[in-house]
Design a protein around this motif. Structure first.
Motif, PDB file in Angstrom:
ATOM      1  N   LEU A 187     -11.393  41.616  10.113  1.00 56.27           N
ATOM      2  CA  LEU A 187     -10.262  40.836  10.609  1.00 56.27           C
ATOM      3  C   LEU A 187     -10.687  39.415  10.958  1.00 56.27           C
ATOM      4  O   LEU A 187      -9.973  38.444  10.656  1.00 56.27           O
ATOM      5  N   TYR A 229      -5.918  40.194   8.171  1.00 56.61           N
ATOM      6  CA  TYR A 229      -5.532  41.599   8.025  1.00 56.61           C
ATOM      7  C   TYR A 229      -6.039  42.194   6.709  1.00 56.61           C
ATOM      8  O   TYR A 229      -6.445  43.360   6.665  1.00 56.61           O
ATOM      9  N   ALA A 274      -9.570  43.223   7.266  1.00 57.63           N
ATOM     10  CA  ALA A 274      -9.700  44.472   8.018  1.00 57.63           C
ATOM     11  C   ALA A 274      -9.512  45.681   7.107  1.00 57.63           C
ATOM     12  O   ALA A 274     -10.277  46.658   7.168  1.00 57.63           O
ATOM     13  N   VAL A 311      -5.019  37.048  16.129  1.00 59.45           N
ATOM     14  CA  VAL A 311      -3.969  38.037  16.346  1.00 59.45           C
ATOM     15  C   VAL A 311      -3.149  37.549  17.534  1.00 59.45           C
ATOM     16  O   VAL A 311      -3.667  37.389  18.638  1.00 59.45           O
ATOM     17  N   ALA A 321       1.829  46.138  17.122  1.00 60.67           N
ATOM     18  CA  ALA A 321       0.891  47.181  16.708  1.00 60.67           C
ATOM     19  C   ALA A 321       0.842  48.306  17.738  1.00 60.67           C
ATOM     20  O   ALA A 321       0.823  49.493  17.382  1.00 60.67           O
ATOM     21  N   VAL A 339      -5.902  46.013  16.376  1.00 62.90           N
ATOM     22  CA  VAL A 339      -4.997  44.868  16.303  1.00 62.90           C
ATOM     23  C   VAL A 339      -4.208  44.735  17.606  1.00 62.90           C
ATOM     24  O   VAL A 339      -4.008  43.623  18.118  1.00 62.90           O
TER      25      VAL A 339
END
Length: 409
Positions: free
Chosen positions: A83, A88, A91, A203, A211, A324
């Motif tokens: 990440l 994303y 990740a 994030v 999330a 996340v």
């Protein structure tokens, strides 16, 4: 300043950066034997020392976050590194590359058990169950040393084991974890937070909240949806998602959770379950890929490759959502004494869960006589004192299991 950001001189397009992440983690997925602690060492060598994608303080803070969360810590650290490098997509690339090699090997093992049983007899499969006794015993010992260092937490671990054995279902295990958290908040206060780096990843709080909302919505909604539809696929996803959501303290703790989900309803036999768990010790990568094996050997459909993919995605989905979701709130959370106290209690309780699993199903299925006990003791000696690689101990145990019936005739 974002300590984990890619320096401008090394900036890449997202697709290129994700490809770089995939290749780096694929190498680790093919070579990372030794369990989650060893995986964290491999990650540090690769991404802090060699590639310099992040510094020591930032890496240590990622490890601290992932050890705080439920789920497989090494896989979550990999997701967080991906990440930080490529967003994303990075990740997902890190998880896929690190997980796929061992998952494929275990699915192939699931398909081959019938053939190997005919060719070599069933003794080698029993040897894998004996190997599981040694592996789980070592895990209990190691976790007890670090997570139950005082009489209060040791007592809590035993109480959790008793509760888990007295209520032999997922509810007993959930109750033991809740008990650990409550006891931690009540009796295990006072530990000061360690110094750490300020962890900053791309994030937002909105994305983190979304999330976390998805995590809890699935945890609560999947059982309802499975009951309403009667779908085996949804029931399977629910069972593995719930197991992945409740694992504190390391990958071995998933053993009793998954066993309670798949063996009592008859989806997987106890013998097949333990044989696969033993085989999972001999492959690189995360222990959670054991879920792929279970999906492949599942009795009701979906099974085979489709079942393996479904179970694998289900057991890892909570980990990605939690990584996340927790990142934007990590600084605030780790400063709260109540959260740290609850985690200490939960960690002690999961030692109890694994202690209960050591007795049933691992010991009761693997140790059927003096010869089995001797083989398990030898395997434990190799692991504990001689530091023999687990994959080699598994192979030797399988050979020993095949040899014992010959010697006894």
């Amino acid at each position: 300043m974002n300590e984990l950001a890619t320096p401008p001189a090394q900036a890449k397009r997202p697709q290129d950066a994700a490809g770089e992440v995939f290749l780096a983690f694929l190498k680790l997925g093919l070579t990372s034997f030794g369990g989650p602690v060893a995986h964290l060492g491999y990650f540090r060598d690769e991404f802090v020392i060699r590639r310099r994608w992040l510094d020591e303080r930032a890496y240590a803070d990622i490890v601290a976050l992932c050890q705080f969360l439920p789920g497989p810590a090494s896989s979550q650290v990999g997701m967080a590194i991906g990440l930080s490098r490529a967003g994303y997509l990075g990740a997902l690339s890190a998880w896929t590359a690190f997980t796929l090699p061992s998952a494929i090997i275990l699915v192939l093992f699931a398909f081959s058990t019938g053939f190997l049983g005919e060719a070599l007899g069933s003794g080698w499969l029993h040897g894998l169950k004996v190997a599981a006794v040694a592996v789980v015993a070592l895990a209990v010992l190691g976790m007890a040393r670090s997570l139950t260092p005082d009489k209060e937490r040791a007592t809590l671990a035993v109480a959790a084991a008793v509760m888990t054995l007295a209520i032999p279902s997922a509810w007993g295990q959930i109750g033991a974890i809740v008990l650990g958290g409550l006891v931690g908040v009540t009796l295990l206060q006072g530990e000061a937070p360690a110094e750490h780096a300020v962890l900053s990843l791309s994030v937002s709080r909105r994305a983190g909240f979304a999330a976390l909302l998805a995590f809890f919505a699935l945890l609560i909604g999947l059982p309802v949806l499975a009951a309403a539809t009667g779908s085996q696929s949804i029931a399977l996803f629910d069972a593995f998602y719930r197991s992945g959501s409740l694992v504190f303290g390391g990958g071995h703790v998933v053993l009793p959770l998954l066993q309670a989900e798949v063996v009592p309803p008859g989806w997987v036999s106890n013998d097949a379950f333990l044989a696969g768990y033993g085989a999972a010790q001999a492959v690189p990568g995360p222990l959670f890929t054991f879920a792929a094996y279970l999906g492949a050997v599942m009795g009701p459909q979906p099974n085979g490759w489709a079942g393996a993919a479904l179970c694998l995605v289900a057991v890892f989905t909570p980990s990605l959502l939690l990584v996340v979701g927790a990142l934007p709130f990590w600084e605030d959370l780790r400063r709260r004494p109540m959260a740290r106290s609850a985690l200490r209690g939960v960690n002690a309780a999961v030692v109890g869960l694994l202690l209960a699993a050591l007795y049933h199903p691992v010991w009761t299925a693997g140790i059927l006589g003096a010869a089995d006990f001797a083989l398990a003791a030898a395997a434990f000696l190799l692991l504990f004192m001689w530091r023999t690689p687990p994959w080699l101990v598994v192979i030797l145990s399988a050979v020993g299991g095949a040899t014992i019936p010959i010697l006894q005739t």
